[in-house]
Design a protein around this motif. Structure first.
Motif, mmCIF file in Angstrom:
data_model
loop_
_atom_site.group_PDB
_atom_site.id
_atom_site.type_symbol
_atom_site.label_atom_id
_atom_site.label_comp_id
_atom_site.label_asym_id
_atom_site.label_seq_id
_atom_site.Cartn_x
_atom_site.Cartn_y
_atom_site.Cartn_z
ATOM 1 N N GLU A 291 0.909 -1.245 0.002
ATOM 2 C CA GLU A 291 0.021 -0.239 0.099
ATOM 3 C C GLU A 291 0.869 1.135 0.006
ATOM 4 O OE1 GLU A 291 -4.028 1.430 -0.020
ATOM 5 O OE2 GLU A 291 -3.066 -0.667 -0.371
ATOM 6 N N SER A 292 2.053 1.107 0.944
ATOM 7 C CA SER A 292 2.717 2.302 0.717
ATOM 8 C C SER A 292 3.528 2.605 -0.572
ATOM 9 C CB SER A 292 4.127 1.944 1.916
ATOM 10 O OG SER A 292 4.905 2.966 1.888
ATOM 11 N N GLU A 293 3.938 1.558 -1.443
ATOM 12 C CA GLU A 293 4.410 1.601 -2.697
ATOM 13 C C GLU A 293 3.314 2.314 -3.834
ATOM 14 O OE1 GLU A 293 5.658 -2.299 -4.281
ATOM 15 O OE2 GLU A 293 7.810 -1.499 -4.162
ATOM 16 N N LYS A 294 2.284 1.888 -3.543
ATOM 17 C CA LYS A 294 1.071 2.445 -4.108
ATOM 18 C C LYS A 294 0.934 3.946 -3.924
ATOM 19 C CE LYS A 294 -3.382 1.860 -3.350
ATOM 20 N NZ LYS A 294 -4.712 1.202 -3.177
ATOM 21 N N PHE A 295 0.972 4.440 -2.756
ATOM 22 C CA PHE A 295 0.831 5.743 -2.365
ATOM 23 C C PHE A 295 1.987 6.496 -2.741
ATOM 24 C CE2 PHE A 295 -2.734 4.478 0.526
ATOM 25 C CZ PHE A 295 -3.821 5.281 0.160
ATOM 26 N N PHE A 296 3.022 6.064 -2.738
ATOM 27 C CA PHE A 296 4.492 6.559 -3.081
ATOM 28 C C PHE A 296 4.432 7.018 -4.524
ATOM 29 C CE2 PHE A 296 8.731 6.828 -4.449
ATOM 30 C CZ PHE A 296 9.335 7.687 -3.677
ATOM 31 N N ALA A 297 4.011 5.955 -5.303
ATOM 32 C CA ALA A 297 3.748 6.070 -6.797
ATOM 33 C C ALA A 297 3.017 7.459 -7.114
ATOM 34 C CB ALA A 297 3.409 4.818 -7.409
ATOM 35 N N LYS A 298 1.693 7.573 -6.256
ATOM 36 C CA LYS A 298 0.915 8.474 -6.718
ATOM 37 C C LYS A 298 1.437 9.758 -6.194
ATOM 38 C CE LYS A 298 -3.615 6.225 -6.067
ATOM 39 N NZ LYS A 298 -4.841 6.111 -4.918
ATOM 40 N N ALA A 299 2.073 9.826 -4.870
ATOM 41 C CA ALA A 299 2.847 11.006 -4.713
ATOM 42 C C ALA A 299 3.806 11.494 -5.629
ATOM 43 C CB ALA A 299 3.474 10.795 -3.267
ATOM 44 N N GLU A 300 4.651 10.633 -6.169
ATOM 45 C CA GLU A 300 5.833 10.871 -7.101
ATOM 46 C C GLU A 300 5.227 11.312 -8.376
ATOM 47 O OE1 GLU A 300 9.649 8.374 -8.655
ATOM 48 O OE2 GLU A 300 7.869 7.204 -8.362
ATOM 49 N N VAL A 301 4.135 10.961 -8.972
ATOM 50 C CA VAL A 301 3.422 11.675 -10.036
ATOM 51 C C VAL A 301 3.212 12.946 -9.662
ATOM 52 C CG1 VAL A 301 1.416 11.676 -11.658
ATOM 53 C CG2 VAL A 301 2.750 9.332 -11.112
ATOM 54 N N LEU A 302 2.307 13.440 -8.623
ATOM 55 C CA LEU A 302 2.005 14.521 -8.232
ATOM 56 C C LEU A 302 2.900 15.486 -8.115
ATOM 57 C CD1 LEU A 302 -0.868 13.765 -5.717
ATOM 58 C CD2 LEU A 302 -1.149 14.767 -7.959
ATOM 59 N N CYS A 303 4.290 15.236 -7.673
ATOM 60 C CA CYS A 303 5.412 15.947 -7.210
ATOM 61 C C CYS A 303 5.964 16.338 -8.537
ATOM 62 C CB CYS A 303 6.377 15.172 -6.338
ATOM 63 S SG CYS A 303 5.919 15.095 -4.575
ATOM 64 N N LYS A 304 6.058 15.232 -9.622
ATOM 65 C CA LYS A 304 6.781 15.850 -10.884
ATOM 66 C C LYS A 304 5.619 16.637 -11.626
ATOM 67 C CE LYS A 304 9.395 11.557 -11.405
ATOM 68 N NZ LYS A 304 9.778 10.334 -11.900
ATOM 69 N N GLU A 305 4.509 16.602 -11.320
ATOM 70 C CA GLU A 305 3.358 17.416 -12.173
ATOM 71 C C GLU A 305 3.693 18.733 -11.456
ATOM 72 O OE1 GLU A 305 -0.771 17.128 -12.102
ATOM 73 O OE2 GLU A 305 -0.447 14.999 -12.725
ATOM 74 N N TYR A 306 3.808 18.970 -10.286
ATOM 75 C CA TYR A 306 3.931 20.248 -9.538
ATOM 76 C C TYR A 306 5.487 20.839 -9.815
ATOM 77 C CZ TYR A 306 4.783 23.575 -5.672
ATOM 78 O OH TYR A 306 4.959 24.726 -4.979
ATOM 79 N N GLY A 307 6.404 20.075 -9.795
ATOM 80 C CA GLY A 307 7.505 20.663 -10.319
ATOM 81 C C GLY A 307 7.584 21.312 -11.806
ATOM 82 N N GLU A 308 6.477 20.671 -12.718
ATOM 83 C CA GLU A 308 6.620 21.055 -14.144
ATOM 84 C C GLU A 308 5.633 22.365 -14.151
ATOM 85 O OE1 GLU A 308 5.804 17.589 -16.361
ATOM 86 O OE2 GLU A 308 7.453 16.762 -15.868
#
Length: 159
Positions: free
Chosen positions: A24-41
């Motif tokens: 579950e942690s991996e799943k939420f980490f993947a979602k957070a990673e997508v959001l962080c990359k979106e935020y950075g762009e």
């Protein structure tokens, strides 16, 4: 939270639940990673922030993977526990290490503070004595300073 909860479950010999928590942690980490990359762009004043590049974020990814691999390895050799379909519930209310908050309440108003009293503080109704000229400063008379000459016999000795 799921990552650290999984680590706690592993320490208490609940390896199957720990594996599910870490998945579950991996799943939420993947979602957070997508959001962080979106935020950075995104364009705007906060573009210098790159959350996905922060040290905590980078270390968390390897920490999750290493702990999950450890749990799967130990479950295959030692525990042989079934991995549940649902993730374990996180205990959201801490029951240790925190002080109970005291709810803040405004004190009761004093009887002197009536609506009429508050209305009397209207600055638009202040007297117009601000037009009076300021008083001129008094002339400062010079003081005579004593004539101080350096003395050789001050009583100090260097030894």
């Amino acid at each position: 939270a799921y990552c650290y909860h999984g680590q706690t479950l592993l320490a208490s010999d609940k390896c199957g639940e720990a594996i599910r928590s870490l998945q579950e942690s991996e799943k939420f980490f993947a979602k957070a990673e997508v959001l962080c990359k979106e935020y950075g762009e995104t364009k705007g004043p906060g573009t210098t922030a790159k959350p996905s590049g922060h040290l905590f974020f980078r270390k968390l990814e390897s920490f999750i993977k290493n702990t999950l691999e450890k749990c799967q390895r130990e479950n295959g050799f030692i525990y042989f526990q079934k991995v549940p379909a649902e993730a374990p519930q996180l205990e959201l209310k801490a029951n240790y290490g925190l002080v109970e908050p005291v709810p803040f309440e405004f004190p009761a108003l004093n009887a002197h503070w009536t609506p009429e009293t508050v209305a009397a503080f209207d600055l638009a109704k202040r007297p117009k004595d601000d037009t009076a000229e300021p008083k001129p400063d008094e002339e400062v008379k010079p003081l005579k300073e004593p004539d101080i000459k350096p003395q050789k016999d001050s009583g100090c000795q260097i030894s």
